[in-house]
Design a protein around this motif. Structure first.
Motif, PDB file in Angstrom:
ATOM      1  N   UNK A 119       0.822  -1.207   0.000  1.00 58.83           N
ATOM      2  CA  UNK A 119       0.000   0.000   0.000  1.00 58.83           C
ATOM      3  C   UNK A 119       0.856   1.257   0.000  1.00 58.83           C
ATOM      4  N   UNK A 120       1.757   1.327   0.923  1.00 60.52           N
ATOM      5  CA  UNK A 120       2.616   2.503   1.014  1.00 60.52           C
ATOM      6  C   UNK A 120       3.378   2.723  -0.280  1.00 60.52           C
ATOM      7  N   UNK A 123       0.826   4.087  -2.917  1.00 57.28           N
ATOM      8  CA  UNK A 123       0.257   5.410  -2.714  1.00 57.28           C
ATOM      9  C   UNK A 123       1.334   6.476  -2.565  1.00 57.28           C
ATOM     10  N   UNK A 124       2.246   6.223  -1.645  1.00 58.98           N
ATOM     11  CA  UNK A 124       3.204   7.267  -1.309  1.00 58.98           C
ATOM     12  C   UNK A 124       4.282   7.416  -2.380  1.00 58.98           C
ATOM     13  N   UNK A 176      -4.737  -4.367   6.364  1.00 63.45           N
ATOM     14  CA  UNK A 176      -4.572  -2.930   6.549  1.00 63.45           C
ATOM     15  C   UNK A 176      -5.279  -2.485   7.821  1.00 63.45           C
TER      16      UNK A 176
ATOM     17  N   UNK B  35      -2.087  11.909  -0.063  1.00 59.62           N
ATOM     18  CA  UNK B  35      -0.959  11.338  -0.790  1.00 59.62           C
ATOM     19  C   UNK B  35       0.117  10.794   0.142  1.00 59.62           C
ATOM     20  N   UNK B 116      -7.772   6.718   0.867  1.00 59.70           N
ATOM     21  CA  UNK B 116      -6.362   6.765   1.278  1.00 59.70           C
ATOM     22  C   UNK B 116      -6.191   7.512   2.596  1.00 59.70           C
ATOM     23  N   UNK B 119      -7.073   5.101   5.151  1.00 59.28           N
ATOM     24  CA  UNK B 119      -5.994   4.125   5.269  1.00 59.28           C
ATOM     25  C   UNK B 119      -4.849   4.658   6.114  1.00 59.28           C
ATOM     26  N   UNK B 120      -4.372   5.815   5.762  1.00 58.72           N
ATOM     27  CA  UNK B 120      -3.262   6.395   6.516  1.00 58.72           C
ATOM     28  C   UNK B 120      -3.617   6.536   7.984  1.00 58.72           C
ATOM     29  N   UNK B 176      -7.172   3.153  -3.672  1.00 59.56           N
ATOM     30  CA  UNK B 176      -5.806   3.101  -3.192  1.00 59.56           C
ATOM     31  C   UNK B 176      -4.846   2.876  -4.355  1.00 59.56           C
TER      32      UNK B 176
END
Lengths: 214, 214
Positions: A119-120, A123-124, A176, B35, B116, B119-120, B176
């Motif tokens: 996921x990271x 997205x990131x 998650x 983001x 997202x 999620x974060x 995501x």
DNA sequence: GTCTATACGAGGATAGAC
DNA sequence: GTCTATCCTCGTATAGAC
């Protein structure tokens, strides 16, 4: 008065095992990166989890990015290898799908940090590090199975691309939320062996029922 | 020579509209937090997206955490309100489930950053900020629907808790991956209107088929 | 209300002893 | 190979003019 050779009789024990040190760092790094992602992870936090000095990270992995790459590679290796050796083309779409799902859920149950790492990364980092090395595209495998099944008429008339994403979501989203579920006060530990097995069952059941023709 | 009152004839136009400035900051912050998450987001990056000075963030929102809280509240408001006014208890489980899914997917289609952000918040912050204000638990609503359906025999014998998580995953995971999908070179934009509508269709179809009794 | 300039702490990375 | 001590950049937050 001073002991000439005995340097390890103190509490401190510099083990001097390169492979072991690297493994310890990698393990700690995987935890931290899975929890915080690349940017928010502090190399100091990784070092603090181990008994080794922070500078060991730079000695073995060049820099933070190098360590991250190593974590990505290690954590994906199992999944990629497992999926590759399945030979799904030989099987009927229904069986292939179930095999694929079982393999995927097995892998992520063994390493529950993998989904958050993925996921990271998605997205990131927009898959930046990912693209550097990624060999097989897991999604593509799933899409291919779904296409075969739709064509053969054993799956309902679904969109393979969209459904592949949704299926991945069904399997991976659980992990998650895993860190977060204190909302449910029944004391269920989502990563206990029993719960993981149940998740595997439930996810497979939901998906197989979901693609069946009406 | 100097114009006494006309201060806005230069290129620079300090608009002096408090509400507007806050809104601009909030919008930019939502993008950045979605983001990068809380920790990795730089207040400088937020300021750079707007035309306002960085110090405006601290003027209106106290600090980075205050801004983050405001973003969380704003981005969840729509979803919470929408779900609350559904009165799902009145409906049969099947209809209630479909209504719920359509509402959820509508909300996240309107604001694709919400998943997202959620999620974060779940992974990185372990729901810390979340718990401060959260009124309704979305998952609980879904679990209740599933329980009713299983009891009434209109859904197959599934685990409501596990299935609720998996259903959320089916709906939300799409967003995501949305930032990341350059892997698929067909030029599909996952957040285009057409694709979002298709995702709504496909997700609902997959889930409704997935819970039906065999 | 808005801007510029700056203080100050945190964290990535390196030097050099052992 | 491993550690301690340190450098220096970057980013949060504030001070103060307009």
């Amino acid at each position: 008065m001073a002991q000439p050779k005995a340097t390890r009789d103190k509490q401190t024990k510099p083990v001097r095992d390169a492979a072991a040190t690297q493994a310890v760092i990698l393990a700690a790094a995987e935890e931290e990166f899975a929890q915080n992602g690349f940017t928010a992870t502090r190399t100091e936090a990784i070092a603090a989890k181990t008994r080794v000095a922070k500078s060991m990270i730079y000695y073995y992995f060049k820099d933070k990015a190098g360590l991250y790459r190593a974590v990505l590679a290690q954590s994906h290796a199992d999944l990629l290898a497992t999926v590759q050796k399945l030979e799904l083309e030989q099987l009927s779409p229904e069986v292939a799908l179930e095999q694929f799902l079982r393999a995927l859920l097995d892998c992520v149950s063994r390493n529950p940090r993998l989904p958050t790492i993925m996921f990271y990364e998605a997205v990131q980092n927009q898959g930046t590090f990912y693209k550097e090395s990624s060999s097989v595209n897991i999604d593509a495998v799933l899409i291919a199975i779904l296409e075969r099944g739709v064509t053969a008429g054993v799956f309902r008339s679904l969109d393979p691309f969209q459904t592949a994403i949704n299926i991945m979501g069904t399997c991976l989203f659980y992990f998650v939320g895993a860190g977060n579920i204190k909302q449910f006060p029944q004391g269920k530990r989502l990563l206990s062996k029993a719960m993981l097995e149940q998740h595997t069952q439930e996810a497979i059941a939901l998906i197989l029922a979901g693609v069946r023709p009406s």
